[in-house]
Design an enzyme around this catalytic site. Structure first.
Site, PDB file in Angstrom:
ATOM      1  N   ASP A  24     -14.003   1.798  10.438  1.00 50.85           N
ATOM      2  CA  ASP A  24     -14.366   1.788   9.020  1.00 50.85           C
ATOM      3  C   ASP A  24     -14.711   0.370   8.561  1.00 50.85           C
ATOM      4  O   ASP A  24     -14.203  -0.112   7.551  1.00 50.85           O
ATOM      5  CB  ASP A  24     -13.221   2.362   8.180  1.00 50.85           C
ATOM      6  CG  ASP A  24     -13.690   2.801   6.785  1.00 50.85           C
ATOM      7  OD1 ASP A  24     -14.910   3.006   6.618  1.00 50.85           O
ATOM      8  OD2 ASP A  24     -12.847   2.937   5.883  1.00 50.85           O
ATOM      9  N   LYS A  84       0.854  -1.194   0.000  1.00 51.44           N
ATOM     10  CA  LYS A  84       0.000   0.000   0.000  1.00 51.44           C
ATOM     11  C   LYS A  84       0.886   1.239   0.000  1.00 51.44           C
ATOM     12  O   LYS A  84       1.614   1.509   0.959  1.00 51.44           O
ATOM     13  CB  LYS A  84      -0.915   0.019   1.220  1.00 51.44           C
ATOM     14  CG  LYS A  84      -1.857   1.238   1.245  1.00 51.44           C
ATOM     15  CD  LYS A  84      -2.513   1.446   2.586  1.00 51.44           C
ATOM     16  CE  LYS A  84      -3.601   0.441   2.854  1.00 51.44           C
ATOM     17  NZ  LYS A  84      -4.358   0.785   4.093  1.00 51.44           N
TER      18      LYS A  84
END
Length: 439
Positions: free
Chosen positions: A279, A181
């Site tokens: 989230d 990432k």
């Protein structure tokens, strides 16, 4: 003697005349031609030297790329965890959840964030000098290593993209396949997300949480290296074009729901400080080939100490999943994740998005529509029509009840994630409410 002197003088005059004489080459004098030839020879020698140098560097790069072939384990074998003495750990000892031993999650990564090759080990851990620093939060990777692994961050290697950054698939030199990432550096957001993810899951290892293998902090670059999960995410399987019959049977959906609940239970109840994800949504639930769920993307996670039941924070999350009390007041605790899980469980059962503006007015909001269907005693009609074999009525009613308890407007009445795991795995209805037990 006079004759000899005259002969020498004549010879010198003749040589001087030849050097200064003009040649047929662009009408240049002889000494100018000689100077040009010498310069050309020097330039040719320099060019040959540079070519040899470039060839040597190219061969080294090829050798490094060739080393990346071989077997493909999902997790790198180069992970090393170094235990650090902590007075808090000494006082509290080790906590247990099930058969797994849990240790305190890392508190600070401020000194780790800026570690770069050649700058020394600021964490206080000694390096043997044989390679990148190995610290308690995973392996340190250089930018060059990750460039080679992702083929120069090739667009063909992109497997995910969003406001947080871009995720690439990559193959390390030992053959391990990983997900890299690359965090976008928007006004320091990359630095913040980097710290949060390393703090939240740096030392956490659980089968239902995506493992953090290592990281890269070089200059302004902030990258996180995860284990590679090879079957996409839940959102793709629920809402993608899967044909007239969904490959996600009822049993597979329950397996995914239970795995997600176990991962969250570990974060909430198995760690100190506890971690609130903030989230939870279908795109953050990754799936392997056996449909095992792995919770990912801890960029918005919040660490809460055991002494604080809640904390006021800036509201962050995804519209449709956020708990109403958190959205209105900013008060955050584990109940916020429980609400989001309840919405996710509805999504798993129904195959509908939490917010869908293509639906009629009364069906745009999944939670409101779901409640209305249950109140109208039409619970069997909420099940995703793409499921070929409908679930047994008893099992379906149990899961519907779990959904309703998770989205209770009173945060104190919502069950803990550990209780939710037991409720989903139970053969009969969930345990009675606290009020009935008290009676």
């Amino acid at each position: 003697m006079a004759v000899l002197g005259e002969t020498t003088e004549a010879s010198n005059n003749s040589l001087s005349h030849e050097i200064t004489a003009k040649t047929p080459l662009f009408n240049l004098k002889l000494y100018a031609v000689i100077a040009i030839l010498v310069l050309c020879l020097l330039a040719a020698a320099l060019l040959i030297f540079l070519c040899l140098r470039i060839t040597r560097v190219s061969r080294k790069r090829k050798m490094r790329v060739k080393h990346s072939s071989g077997s493909i384990p999902l997790v790198s074998k180069e992970i090393a965890e170094i235990k650090e003495p902590s007075p808090r750990a000494a006082d509290n000892g080790e906590r247990k959840m099930g058969n797994e031993k849990l240790k305190e999650a890392p508190q600070e990564v401020t000194e780790i964030v800026d570690i770069e090759r050649g700058k020394g080990n600021r964490s206080g851990l000694e390096s043997d000098g044989s390679g990148p620093h190995n610290i308690g939060w995973g392996r340190w990777y250089s930018l060059t290593e990750l460039e080679i692994a992702t083929r120069g961050f090739s667009p063909e290697n992109v497997i995910g993209e969003g406001g947080y950054g871009i995720v690439y698939s990559g193959e390390l030199q030992d053959g391990s396949v990983v997900a890299v990432k690359n965090l976008l550096n928007n006004k320091g957001q990359a630095e913040n997300e980097f710290k949060v993810e390393v703090e939240a899951i740096g030392k956490v290892k659980h089968k239902n949480l995506v493992g953090l293998i290592g990281y890269c902090a070089e200059g302004a670059q902030r990258m996180l290296v995860y284990e590679y999960i090879d079957n996409g995410n839940l959102e793709q399987w629920l809402h993608g074009d899967v044909g007239p019959v969904s490959p996600l049977t009822w049993d597979i959906r329950m397996k995914i729901a239970i795995g997600t609940a176990k991962g969250l239970a570990y974060l909430h109840e198995g760690l100190e400080p506890k971690v609130v994800h903030r989230d939870i949504k279908s795109s953050n639930i990754l799936l392997d080939r056996k449909w095992n769920a792995k919770v990912s993307d801890f960029g918005l996670a919040k660490l809460l100490g055991s002494e604080a039941s809640h904390v006021t924070t800036r509201v962050m999350g995804t519209f449709g999943y956020v708990a109403p009390e958190y959205a209105s007041t900013g008060m955050l605790n584990e109940g916020s994740d429980v609400y989001s899980f309840g919405v996710l469980l509805m999504e798993i059962i129904t195959g509908r998005n939490p917010i869908d503006y293509s639906k009629p007015a009364g069906e745009m909001n999944l939670v409101d529509w779901f409640k209305g269907m249950i109140q109208s005693r039409r619970g069997e009609d909420v099940v995703d029509p793409l499921i070929a074999v409908q679930p047994p009525p008893r099992a379906m009613k149990r899961v519907l009840l779990v959904c309703l308890r998770c989205i209770d407007l009173d945060v104190h009445k919502r069950p803990k994630m550990g209780q939710i795991v037991h409720m989903l795995e139970a053969d009969d209805f969930p345990f009675r409410s606290e009020t009935r037990s008290a009676r």
